[in-house]
Motif scaffolding. Structure first.
Motif, PDB file in Angstrom:
ATOM      1  N   LEU A   1       0.827  -1.215   0.000  1.00 45.88           N
ATOM      2  CA  LEU A   1       0.000   0.000   0.000  1.00 45.88           C
ATOM      3  C   LEU A   1       0.861   1.265   0.000  1.00 45.88           C
ATOM      4  N   LEU A   2       1.956   1.232   0.750  1.00 48.63           N
ATOM      5  CA  LEU A   2       2.879   2.378   0.735  1.00 48.63           C
ATOM      6  C   LEU A   2       3.491   2.572  -0.645  1.00 48.63           C
ATOM      7  N   ILE A   3       3.856   1.479  -1.310  1.00 47.53           N
ATOM      8  CA  ILE A   3       4.413   1.569  -2.654  1.00 47.53           C
ATOM      9  C   ILE A   3       3.373   2.138  -3.611  1.00 47.53           C
TER      10      ILE A   3
ATOM     11  N   LEU B   1       1.901   9.407  -5.899  1.00 45.05           N
ATOM     12  CA  LEU B   1       2.528  10.712  -5.663  1.00 45.05           C
ATOM     13  C   LEU B   1       3.553  11.028  -6.744  1.00 45.05           C
ATOM     14  N   MET B   2       4.333  10.013  -7.135  1.00 43.46           N
ATOM     15  CA  MET B   2       5.353  10.224  -8.159  1.00 43.46           C
ATOM     16  C   MET B   2       4.735  10.609  -9.503  1.00 43.46           C
ATOM     17  N   VAL B   3       3.662   9.935  -9.885  1.00 37.75           N
ATOM     18  CA  VAL B   3       3.003  10.235 -11.161  1.00 37.75           C
ATOM     19  C   VAL B   3       2.433  11.651 -11.138  1.00 37.75           C
ATOM     20  N   THR B   4       1.770  12.009 -10.057  1.00 36.69           N
ATOM     21  CA  THR B   4       1.190  13.347  -9.938  1.00 36.69           C
ATOM     22  C   THR B   4       2.266  14.421  -9.982  1.00 36.69           C
TER      23      THR B   4
ATOM     24  N   LYS C   1      13.891  17.680  -7.116  1.00 32.81           N
ATOM     25  CA  LYS C   1      14.524  17.085  -5.938  1.00 32.81           C
ATOM     26  C   LYS C   1      13.504  16.263  -5.147  1.00 32.81           C
ATOM     27  N   GLN C   2      12.275  16.760  -5.091  1.00 33.69           N
ATOM     28  CA  GLN C   2      11.200  16.017  -4.418  1.00 33.69           C
ATOM     29  C   GLN C   2      10.942  14.688  -5.132  1.00 33.69           C
TER      30      GLN C   2
END
Length: 123
Positions: free
Chosen positions: A16-18, A24-27, A50-51
């Motif tokens: 679930l964390l992955i 989040l990465m896609v957004t 960097k984020q």
């Protein structure tokens, strides 16, 4: 042999964390793409990149953690190695905690970046 299932019980939570981290990465990646196309706020783009790198690092820690948990379960299930499975499980939990810690850092930085964006748009 009876403790093979303990490491496996942690894997769905890491899954679930992955999943949430990949969302989040896609957004964030789409947001960076849009900002690059408009070519504004280059300092904000650099901070967001960097984020994205921080999120990627977090994902790597989660992946390694899942792999270690699976190896630990297999070792505990197939072989009678006394403490090796336990040590691998502890290492996996440490990797998961490092991944979680990097997500906390990401969250604090994300709010800070948004505040700076708001200040730049208002001024």
């Amino acid at each position: 042999m009876e403790n093979w299932y303990l490491p496996i019980t942690i894997v769905p939570g890491l899954g679930l964390l992955i999943l949430s981290t990949s969302n989040l990465m896609v957004t964030l990646s789409n947001e960076i793409s849009a900002m690059i196309d408009n070519s504004k706020e280059k300092t904000i783009i650099v901070r967001k990149l960097k984020q994205l790198k921080l999120l990627n690092m977090s994902m790597v820690f989660f992946y390694v953690s899942v792999a270690l948990l699976l190896v630990s379960a297999v070792l505990n299930g197939l072989y009678t190695i006394e403490k090796t499975g336990l040590y691998i499980s502890i290492l996996a939990i440490i990797f998961a905690l490092i991944g979680l810690f990097s997500l906390v850092i990401f969250s604090f930085r994300a709010v800070n970046i948004r505040q700076n964006q708001f200040k730049n748009n208002v001024a």
